[in-house]
Write an enzyme that holds these catalytic residues in place. Structure first.
Site, PDB file in Angstrom:
ATOM      1  N   THR A 154      22.620  92.760  25.991  1.00  0.00           N
ATOM      2  CA  THR A 154      22.840  93.265  24.634  1.00  0.00           C
ATOM      3  C   THR A 154      22.021  94.555  24.517  1.00  0.00           C
ATOM      4  OG1 THR A 154      21.203  91.719  23.772  1.00  0.00           O
ATOM      5  CG2 THR A 154      23.504  91.070  23.596  1.00  0.00           C
ATOM      6  N   LYS A 175      19.813  87.751  30.820  1.00  0.00           N
ATOM      7  CA  LYS A 175      19.678  88.720  29.742  1.00  0.00           C
ATOM      8  C   LYS A 175      18.504  88.299  28.878  1.00  0.00           C
ATOM      9  CE  LYS A 175      21.548  89.055  25.873  1.00  0.00           C
ATOM     10  NZ  LYS A 175      20.563  88.595  24.871  1.00  0.00           N
ATOM     11  N   THR A 206      17.885  86.000  22.075  1.00  0.00           N
ATOM     12  CA  THR A 206      18.681  85.061  22.870  1.00  0.00           C
ATOM     13  C   THR A 206      18.486  85.291  24.351  1.00  0.00           C
ATOM     14  OG1 THR A 206      20.521  86.575  22.615  1.00  0.00           O
ATOM     15  CG2 THR A 206      20.528  84.615  21.255  1.00  0.00           C
ATOM     16  N   GLU A 255      11.890  93.105  22.988  1.00  0.00           N
ATOM     17  CA  GLU A 255      12.211  94.146  22.014  1.00  0.00           C
ATOM     18  C   GLU A 255      11.003  95.021  21.714  1.00  0.00           C
ATOM     19  OE1 GLU A 255      15.921  92.545  19.406  1.00  0.00           O
ATOM     20  OE2 GLU A 255      13.958  91.699  18.959  1.00  0.00           O
ATOM     21  N   ASN A 264      14.126  95.488  14.575  1.00  0.00           N
ATOM     22  CA  ASN A 264      14.468  94.284  13.820  1.00  0.00           C
ATOM     23  C   ASN A 264      14.543  94.462  12.319  1.00  0.00           C
ATOM     24  OD1 ASN A 264      14.909  92.120  15.744  1.00  0.00           O
ATOM     25  ND2 ASN A 264      12.900  92.747  16.464  1.00  0.00           N
TER      26      ASN A 264
END
Lengths: 409, 409
Positions: B158, B184, B195, B282, B404
């Site tokens: 992603t 991932k 995820t 992230e 986010n």
């Protein structure tokens, strides 16, 4: 909801209840000239109770306070900011003990009646020269006026942007009983933990046992339901002192006809301070309130509420005013308590976004408008039982990272 | 440490083990033209095992995969990115089921031998038109070459910045056995959860029971020891398939003389993927590794390691290259397991900062230099027992908040 029997005392502070004086001043522990040492003194032996952090690495002053509180009586609290006196070894224990002895001498009370609290950087020994001169001077400026309360409230702050206090009063036995509290929240100049300190005073006539029981129960639903970043401090402490000077005839306990009213007022003060700490969390722009209802037990409701309020993804979504309910349901599902996967309803304010765990079409513009406000309420209905709980927190922002990534220098 | 018996296969991927083909392409689920659907197909029935998220709100494909895996055999995995098919109600269940049926037909295998995985936004129904055309085209481009492996690896990403894969081989029964994995990690374009999806292939001859047991044990110490933000996804899944085509004479299980070597190689692949996910969390700029030793039990060691790695205050300090050990000891103290308050040693890399829970003078410049590196190791010695555990995570940065807080639109 019934009209509460208490009223808020505008301009009231921890010296408003009868029998209390306070003071605060700058002694040199903080680099700026802001107040960094303060005291509350009661003119009579006060019934007292306290709750402490559950962190296993408890700072030195906590043990000192625990010793003082063994008999449920206090005459004074001495508190410094700018240094947590935590992880400071035997020197730290000796320093906390000396703070207690100096304060007792300075205020003319017994050392066993003095509580000690500290907040600030971890792992550095206290500059005891500063502390000694500070305590000596505190006694000279002890007073029962509004300015004294203000000076104390300032003395316990670190990087808090606003002071947190509330004073309420209510009639008991035909007399006015007053309850007040002051707290510091999350954010420190230099390091470290979201240390929480809170002090409450009341002139209610109440034994230390009843006070402690009420305090523990209330803490569970107020202070223990807030989170800024999930990190439990080594220094958290809440101390309450009751002077008993209200003039009540009958001592307050669960059998007293006004017990419920007193407990309600007591909860109000704690809840106010707890919410104020959450709203003023490091870098926060909003207060977030998560209410979980329809749970099988209060423990379950609390666990779910605390997981949602603590989720970094929920917190960043709130900061971004993003109605991202997927993050809320995912947090509900990892709370570690049984939740039925097909019966959950979620609302953002009054906007229904999920019913029976299935998405509901909602007005994104309206949700955006709502989430841009300074208070965001998230309601989670589990539809499994009757229990409920509320937790408070704040959003996760660039400023949180900025504040906490800063070098200790 | 002994020399491992496996070697890393440079340029290897999930199609390197004998018997596997793969493919990946863009079918329209992602807004960009990046791959968003992929498959792995085994030419024979493969022994298979999987582990799933512990989140109670499990996405629809997880149940479908669980059904397929009931007999421990798989022929294919179909996976899409761009949409998690989570919290999508009965339509979501039907869609996951249809994905399985379409893939089975397209690849010429039984539906009960197909696993389904999804990752992406929560709460939106899959665009099945895209999925249908994608699956139909996937069959045409299935291949066993390096490009096919690459296309698959791309299809599961992603907002991952880099693909995560590793391939190793080792001799067993005089034959070369190969183990490969692709994963991932955390970060999504639009939404939502960190995820995690991982797929492993091997040509080892091993029963599904032995494979499952090894997988569970390994996951406990690898994938379950990473955190980016503490939020457990609704879609996490790790699927492993063993074709058995290596040419081994004897099936692998704990009695096999090469079992330990196989397990070591298997762990290496899982650990590599887990660490790669943590490093590419992230907004992350660093990989953080926390090793806790001297614990009373492995569970205790894991709990402490995960609490430290998950602490927002530790993560921001690492981002700021701040040797703020007070935050580490405070996290140790709130891990919920017994820790002796006076026996803890802490090191940042090789720099000792705490001994027997007391501060040690250290060179701040040296610590700053170390913390500025791209990998930071924190060692916590509890001095209570023999057990140890390692957890991996990343720093908490402005970019995490930026990613986010973005609106879903």
């Amino acid at each position: 909801m019934a009209v509460p029997s208490y009223t808020v005392v505008e301009g009231g502070s921890i010296i408003t209840p009868k029998g209390f004086r306070a003071s605060g001043l700058h002694c040199g522990l903080k680099k700026t000239d802001r107040n960094d040492i303060g005291a509350i003194v009661c003119e009579v032996p006060a019934s007292a109770a306290a709750v402490y952090t559950t962190n296993l690495f408890q700072a030195a002053p906590l043990q000192t306070t625990r010793d003082s509180l063994a008999n449920g009586v206090l005459r004074a609290v001495i508190v410094n900011s700018g240094n947590a006196n935590a992880c400071t070894g035997t020197q730290g224990d000796a320093d906390a003990s000396e703070m207690r002895d100096l304060a007792a001498k300075s205020f003319g009370v017994n050392p066993e009646d003095v509580a000690v609290a500290s907040t600030g950087v971890i792992g550095e020994n206290l500059k005891m020269d500063c502390v000694r001169s500070g305590i000596a001077r505190l006694a000279d400026v002890l007073a029962g006026d509004a300015d004294a309360g203000e000076q104390f409230s300032q003395a316990i702050l670190t990087t808090d942007l606003v002071k947190k206090e509330l004073c309420v009063s209510l009639p008991i036995d035909g007399q006015t009983v007053t309850i007040a509290g002051a707290a510091k929240g999350s954010g420190m100049i230099h390091p470290n933990m979201a240390t929480m300190l809170a002090f409450m005073t009341t002139d209610a006539k109440i034994g230390s046992e009843a006070l402690h029981k009420l305090l523990r129960r209330t803490t569970e639903n107020t202070f223990n339901m807030i989170t800024v970043d999930g990190d439990t401090s080594t220094n958290d402490m809440l101390v309450v002192m009751a002077s008993g000077l209200s003039g009540q005839k009958q001592e307050l306990d669960e059998a007293h006809p006004d017990w419920a009213a007193f407990a309600e007022a007591f909860v109000r003060v704690c809840e106010h301070l707890a919410k104020a700490i959450a709203r003023d969390g490091e870098g926060a722009t909003k207060l977030v309130e998560v209410t979980v209802s329809g749970a099988e037990s209060e423990e379950s409701a609390r666990a779910v509420a605390k997981t949602v309020i603590g989720s970094s993804l929920v917190k960043t979504a709130v900061y971004g005013a993003d109605a991202n309910w997927g993050r809320i349901i995912a947090a509900v599902g990892r709370a570690g308590v049984p939740v039925h996967p097909h019966t959950v309803d979620i609302k953002l304010g009054d906007i229904v976004v999920l019913t029976s765990s299935q998405p509901v079409a909602f007005d994104e513009e309206l949700a955006l408008e709502y989430l841009k406000g300074d208070t965001v309420t998230i309601s989670v209905e589990l539809n499994m039982g009757e229990a409920q709980a509320t937790a408070w927190g704040c959003d996760l922002t660039y400023d949180y990272v900025r504040i906490n990534a800063a070098y200790r220098t």
